[in-house]
Design a protein around this motif. Structure first.
Motif, PDB file in Angstrom:
ATOM      1  N   ALA A   1      19.573 -14.335  43.848  1.00 61.75           N
ATOM      2  CA  ALA A   1      18.727 -13.796  42.558  1.00 61.75           C
ATOM      3  C   ALA A   1      18.178 -12.511  42.434  1.00 61.75           C
ATOM      4  CB  ALA A   1      18.513 -15.129  41.435  1.00 61.75           C
ATOM      5  N   ASN A   2      17.908 -12.104  43.554  1.00 66.56           N
ATOM      6  CA  ASN A   2      17.035 -11.065  44.069  1.00 66.56           C
ATOM      7  C   ASN A   2      17.477 -10.144  43.501  1.00 66.56           C
ATOM      8  OD1 ASN A   2      15.656  -8.778  44.775  1.00 66.56           O
ATOM      9  ND2 ASN A   2      14.780 -11.113  46.560  1.00 66.56           N
ATOM     10  N   PRO A   3      16.122  -9.332  41.814  1.00 64.40           N
ATOM     11  CA  PRO A   3      16.661  -7.794  41.935  1.00 64.40           C
ATOM     12  C   PRO A   3      17.214  -6.937  42.379  1.00 64.40           C
ATOM     13  CG  PRO A   3      15.251  -8.342  40.774  1.00 64.40           C
ATOM     14  CD  PRO A   3      15.346  -9.152  41.327  1.00 64.40           C
ATOM     15  N   ALA A   4      16.451  -7.064  43.543  1.00 70.04           N
ATOM     16  CA  ALA A   4      16.474  -6.149  44.500  1.00 70.04           C
ATOM     17  C   ALA A   4      17.755  -5.361  45.667  1.00 70.04           C
ATOM     18  CB  ALA A   4      14.922  -5.901  45.427  1.00 70.04           C
ATOM     19  N   LEU A   5      17.989  -6.804  45.487  1.00 68.28           N
ATOM     20  CA  LEU A   5      19.514  -6.780  46.603  1.00 68.28           C
ATOM     21  C   LEU A   5      20.172  -5.848  46.608  1.00 68.28           C
ATOM     22  CD1 LEU A   5      20.188  -9.152  48.942  1.00 68.28           C
ATOM     23  CD2 LEU A   5      21.419  -9.476  47.112  1.00 68.28           C
ATOM     24  N   PRO A   6      19.661  -4.993  47.402  1.00 70.02           N
ATOM     25  CA  PRO A   6      21.220  -3.848  47.301  1.00 70.02           C
ATOM     26  C   PRO A   6      22.958  -4.486  47.619  1.00 70.02           C
ATOM     27  CG  PRO A   6      20.204  -3.652  49.893  1.00 70.02           C
ATOM     28  CD  PRO A   6      19.592  -5.621  49.052  1.00 70.02           C
ATOM     29  N   PRO A   7      23.428  -3.685  47.028  1.00 67.35           N
ATOM     30  CA  PRO A   7      24.846  -3.353  46.766  1.00 67.35           C
ATOM     31  C   PRO A   7      25.656  -4.347  48.058  1.00 67.35           C
ATOM     32  CG  PRO A   7      24.627  -1.525  45.784  1.00 67.35           C
ATOM     33  CD  PRO A   7      23.022  -2.010  46.369  1.00 67.35           C
ATOM     34  N   GLU A   8      25.612  -3.877  49.180  1.00 64.06           N
ATOM     35  CA  GLU A   8      26.398  -4.370  50.498  1.00 64.06           C
ATOM     36  C   GLU A   8      25.877  -6.353  50.407  1.00 64.06           C
ATOM     37  OE1 GLU A   8      22.825  -2.150  51.642  1.00 64.06           O
ATOM     38  OE2 GLU A   8      23.927  -1.353  50.266  1.00 64.06           O
ATOM     39  N   LEU A   9      24.302  -6.313  50.585  1.00 64.45           N
ATOM     40  CA  LEU A   9      24.245  -7.638  50.436  1.00 64.45           C
ATOM     41  C   LEU A   9      24.944  -8.110  49.514  1.00 64.45           C
ATOM     42  CD1 LEU A   9      21.359  -7.078  52.051  1.00 64.45           C
ATOM     43  CD2 LEU A   9      22.734  -6.957  52.889  1.00 64.45           C
ATOM     44  N   VAL A  10      24.775  -7.645  48.733  1.00 61.03           N
ATOM     45  CA  VAL A  10      25.265  -8.879  47.366  1.00 61.03           C
ATOM     46  C   VAL A  10      26.926  -9.133  47.579  1.00 61.03           C
ATOM     47  CG1 VAL A  10      26.369  -8.278  44.795  1.00 61.03           C
ATOM     48  CG2 VAL A  10      24.455  -8.034  45.209  1.00 61.03           C
ATOM     49  N   ASP A  11      27.706  -8.004  48.426  1.00 64.45           N
ATOM     50  CA  ASP A  11      29.150  -7.886  48.834  1.00 64.45           C
ATOM     51  C   ASP A  11      29.303  -8.970  49.726  1.00 64.45           C
ATOM     52  OD1 ASP A  11      30.217  -6.281  47.400  1.00 64.45           O
ATOM     53  OD2 ASP A  11      29.575  -4.881  48.520  1.00 64.45           O
TER      54      ASP A  11
ATOM     55  N   ASP B   1      22.886  -6.130  38.065  1.00 67.54           N
ATOM     56  CA  ASP B   1      23.892  -3.951  38.612  1.00 67.54           C
ATOM     57  C   ASP B   1      24.959  -5.028  39.268  1.00 67.54           C
ATOM     58  OD1 ASP B   1      23.261  -6.767  40.714  1.00 67.54           O
ATOM     59  OD2 ASP B   1      21.770  -4.788  42.006  1.00 67.54           O
ATOM     60  N   LEU B   2      25.877  -5.834  38.452  1.00 70.71           N
ATOM     61  CA  LEU B   2      27.269  -6.753  39.409  1.00 70.71           C
ATOM     62  C   LEU B   2      27.914  -5.669  38.738  1.00 70.71           C
ATOM     63  CD1 LEU B   2      27.721  -9.407  41.120  1.00 70.71           C
ATOM     64  CD2 LEU B   2      29.139 -10.001  39.073  1.00 70.71           C
TER      65      LEU B   2
ATOM     66  N   LEU C   1       9.837  -8.532  48.479  1.00 78.15           N
ATOM     67  CA  LEU C   1      10.534  -9.482  50.371  1.00 78.15           C
ATOM     68  C   LEU C   1      11.537  -7.804  51.006  1.00 78.15           C
ATOM     69  CD1 LEU C   1      11.445 -11.519  51.894  1.00 78.15           C
ATOM     70  CD2 LEU C   1      13.834 -11.998  50.980  1.00 78.15           C
ATOM     71  N   PRO C   2      10.981  -8.201  51.740  1.00 79.93           N
ATOM     72  CA  PRO C   2      10.978  -6.843  52.762  1.00 79.93           C
ATOM     73  C   PRO C   2      12.862  -6.210  52.642  1.00 79.93           C
ATOM     74  CG  PRO C   2       9.430  -8.054  54.264  1.00 79.93           C
ATOM     75  CD  PRO C   2       9.451  -8.689  52.798  1.00 79.93           C
ATOM     76  N   SER C   3      13.299  -5.658  52.596  1.00 77.34           N
ATOM     77  CA  SER C   3      14.733  -5.537  53.009  1.00 77.34           C
ATOM     78  C   SER C   3      15.510  -5.795  53.960  1.00 77.34           C
ATOM     79  CB  SER C   3      15.142  -3.807  52.751  1.00 77.34           C
ATOM     80  OG  SER C   3      14.569  -3.179  53.575  1.00 77.34           O
ATOM     81  N   GLU C   4      14.276  -5.326  56.148  1.00 77.38           N
ATOM     82  CA  GLU C   4      15.331  -5.538  56.375  1.00 77.38           C
ATOM     83  C   GLU C   4      15.491  -7.729  56.151  1.00 77.38           C
ATOM     84  OE1 GLU C   4      10.285  -4.880  56.896  1.00 77.38           O
ATOM     85  OE2 GLU C   4      12.283  -3.992  55.872  1.00 77.38           O
ATOM     86  N   VAL C   5      14.532  -8.460  56.281  1.00 74.52           N
ATOM     87  CA  VAL C   5      14.630  -9.776  55.968  1.00 74.52           C
ATOM     88  C   VAL C   5      15.940 -10.240  55.337  1.00 74.52           C
ATOM     89  CG1 VAL C   5      13.097 -11.924  54.891  1.00 74.52           C
ATOM     90  CG2 VAL C   5      11.648  -9.901  55.776  1.00 74.52           C
ATOM     91  N   MET C   6      15.686  -9.496  54.011  1.00 69.92           N
ATOM     92  CA  MET C   6      17.065 -10.403  52.975  1.00 69.92           C
ATOM     93  C   MET C   6      18.044  -9.476  53.836  1.00 69.92           C
ATOM     94  SD  MET C   6      16.576  -7.781  49.278  1.00 69.92           S
ATOM     95  CE  MET C   6      15.140  -7.666  48.548  1.00 69.92           C
ATOM     96  N   SER C   7      19.141  -8.577  55.065  1.00 70.34           N
ATOM     97  CA  SER C   7      19.636  -8.063  55.487  1.00 70.34           C
ATOM     98  C   SER C   7      20.099  -9.670  56.377  1.00 70.34           C
ATOM     99  CB  SER C   7      19.865  -7.042  56.177  1.00 70.34           C
ATOM    100  OG  SER C   7      20.793  -6.685  56.522  1.00 70.34           O
ATOM    101  N   LYS C   8      19.067  -9.987  56.839  1.00 67.57           N
ATOM    102  CA  LYS C   8      18.983 -11.391  57.969  1.00 67.57           C
ATOM    103  C   LYS C   8      19.064 -12.540  57.463  1.00 67.57           C
ATOM    104  CE  LYS C   8      15.343  -9.014  61.388  1.00 67.57           C
ATOM    105  NZ  LYS C   8      14.293  -9.715  61.529  1.00 67.57           N
ATOM    106  N   LEU C   9      18.520 -12.742  56.532  1.00 67.10           N
ATOM    107  CA  LEU C   9      19.587 -13.882  55.302  1.00 67.10           C
ATOM    108  C   LEU C   9      20.940 -13.959  54.794  1.00 67.10           C
ATOM    109  CD1 LEU C   9      16.020 -14.394  53.243  1.00 67.10           C
ATOM    110  CD2 LEU C   9      16.780 -15.435  55.378  1.00 67.10           C
ATOM    111  N   ALA C  10      21.065 -12.854  54.190  1.00 66.82           N
ATOM    112  CA  ALA C  10      22.556 -12.694  53.641  1.00 66.82           C
ATOM    113  C   ALA C  10      23.400 -13.237  54.966  1.00 66.82           C
ATOM    114  CB  ALA C  10      22.485 -11.241  53.267  1.00 66.82           C
TER     115      ALA C  10
END
Length: 505
Positions: free
Chosen positions: A10-20, A39-40, A493-502
């Motif tokens: 649900a994070n609106p700042a999630l980059p497209p590649e992490l949505v994938d 942004d889907l 939430l920092p993007s690098e944290v998002m990347s680790k979580l996805a």
């Protein structure tokens, strides 16, 4: 449920590649969050449907999935979702009308604009609940036909259909002019006479509580009457006689109808149940004489209902305000009041009446400011969220009335960051105020850090983008799942944290 990934989806700042990456690993819960993303892309939506077919329902509603994206044989739920939105192909309806899965045929029957031949197939379905679903939204002609269906459950569905002919709805109430029903849900399952235990312990039982049949399909016929009485297309002449019926569920829907004769409303006013009288009191169709009767009703819920009536005279409303706890709400009559009337209310010697005017959020500045300086804390609580009040006025309210008004002051959309910080630090803390601060657009990091100490405000603060990023990351390990989801959904939430979580594919 993985609360971190649900929040991240649900994070609106999630980059497209992490949505994938989320789509590739999505379960039902994650898919439900991804399907809401603004942004889907169409490509991502199609991939999500391929991963979790049920997500097609929401994606079809949003127009992100089209007929070109769906194979109805392999993805019947997706096909049904598009048909429900009027975006499917007619050939799909023909295919699904004979689907062996009853639930699929039932969903199809609820779709609008079905071809005539498909409606005929569904109307002849052996499963009554499929026919009932068709009956609930069928056109006038089809509804008239299904009103004579041998299953009482189908007739019950017709009774709720506003497209059904008025004469048919009247006949369903009385049973006159229709052949007797031969079955119902209760006698389909049980030998009659039968009464279903309202406290039935069976988890797989789908009989309604209290379902009963002695051969007359009693509980279903009763529900059919209830449905017809709630249906605004049922003629008033056919329903007015129920105004003194011994069954409360048959009188309640009449209390809200706007088209009954005055005598019927008078009989309803004598109902022993306060809920029926309260519903009647809100009805703008009742006359002044009945308003006067209900204004003196001993039950406060009835008087509160009358206060919500848009036609209640102001002089009655002001008397009600002095004798009944109405609460902090903008009443319809106050919302429609003229500027002169609002001025009179705001100048009333009764603070309960001044509170009514203070709930308006479009007050002229002079009236707003006068109410902001009111000596009564209840009036100040009502006016405190009014936009446009300067910081000095808001601080003065707190200085005069203390904790009684703090929560309402923090609800003001123009409350300044410094004021919110000061109010967050108040001792003892005002817990309602902390929740308001935690969701306030002007809240700062220092104020939010204080809010994190409160159990109810903590999830709200965890979602606020003004919270420091390192704190948001730490909240991902919180013991409260609400806090975890809120932190994962926080756009700061920092993007690098998002990347680790996805998850990776």
């Amino acid at each position: 449920m993985n609360h971190v990934l649900c929040g991240l989806a649900a994070n609106p700042a999630l980059p497209p590649e992490l949505v994938d990456r989320l789509i590739a690993a999505a379960d039902d819960d994650i898919a439900a969050q991804v399907a809401e993303r603004q942004d889907l892309t169409r490509t991502q939506a199609a991939a999500l449907v391929s991963r979790v077919e049920q997500s097609a329902v929401r994606l079809a509603e949003r127009g992100l999935v089209t007929a070109d994206d769906v194979d109805p044989a392999a993805q019947p739920l997706a096909a049904l979702a598009l048909l429900a939105e009027g975006a499917g192909r007619p050939a799909w309806a023909c295919l699904l009308a004979t689907d062996p899965v009853v639930e699929h045929r039932e969903q199809l029957a609820a779709c609008p604009g079905l071809p005539a031949e498909v409606q005929e197939i569904l109307a002849a379905d052996a499963e009554p609940r499929v026919v009932a679903e068709l009956a609930s939204q069928a056109s006038s002609d089809m509804a008239a036909r299904l009103a004579a269906h041998p299953h009482a459950g189908v007739r019950c569905a017709v009774a709720a259909n506003e497209a059904a002919p008025p004469a048919v709805l009247a006949a369903l109430i009385t049973g006159q002019g229709l052949p007797p029903a031969r079955s119902c849900l209760a006698c389909d399952r049980k030998e009659t006479p039968f009464i279903h235990d309202p406290q039935c312990p069976r988890l797989d039982c789908d009989l309604p509580p209290g379902a009963a049949c002695d051969g007359s399909h009693g509980s279903t016929v009763h529900q059919m009457q209830v449905n017809a009485l709630w249906n605004p297309a049922t003629p008033a002449a056919a329903v007015a006689g129920f105004a003194d019926h011994p069954s409360m569920p048959l009188r309640w829907p009449l209390a809200v109808r706007p088209d009954l004769p005055a005598a019927a409303y008078e009989r309803l006013a004598a109902s022993p149940e306060a809920g029926v009288r309260a519903a009647l009191a809100e009805n703008p169709a009742i006359g002044d004489d009945l308003i006067a009767v209900l204004a003196a009703d001993p039950d406060p819920d009835v008087r509160r209902g009358l206060a919500r009536n848009p036609r209640v005279p102001l002089e009655v409303l002001t008397r009600l305000a002095g004798s009944t706890a109405i609460g902090s709400t903008l009443l319809p009559r106050i919302a429609a009041a003229s500027r002169a009337e609002i001025g009179e209310l705001a100048a009333s010697p009764d603070p309960a009446v001044r509170m009514l005017a203070a709930e308006r959020r479009d007050l002229p500045p002079e009236i707003r400011d006068a109410l902001a300086a009111d000596p009564d804390a209840k009036v100040v609580k009502s006016i405190a969220p009014h936009p446009g009040l300067p910081d000095v006025w808001l601080r003065a309210m707190v200085e005069r009335h203390g904790a009684r008004v703090v929560a309402k002051v923090t609800k003001n959309p123009d409350a300044a960051p410094a004021l919110l910080e000061d109010l967050a630090r108040q001792q003892p803390p005002v817990r309602k105020a902390l929740r308001e601060i935690a969701r306030h657009r002007n809240a700062t990091a220092p104020a939010l850090l204080v809010c994190l100490a409160d159990r109810q405000a903590r999830p709200l603060a965890a979602a606020h983008p003004a919270l420091p990023p390192q704190v948001i990351a730490e909240l991902l390990a919180d013991d409260d799942w609400r806090v975890v989801e809120a932190a994962a959904a926080n756009p700061a939430l920092p993007s690098e944290v998002m990347s680790k979580l996805a998850p990776w594919r």
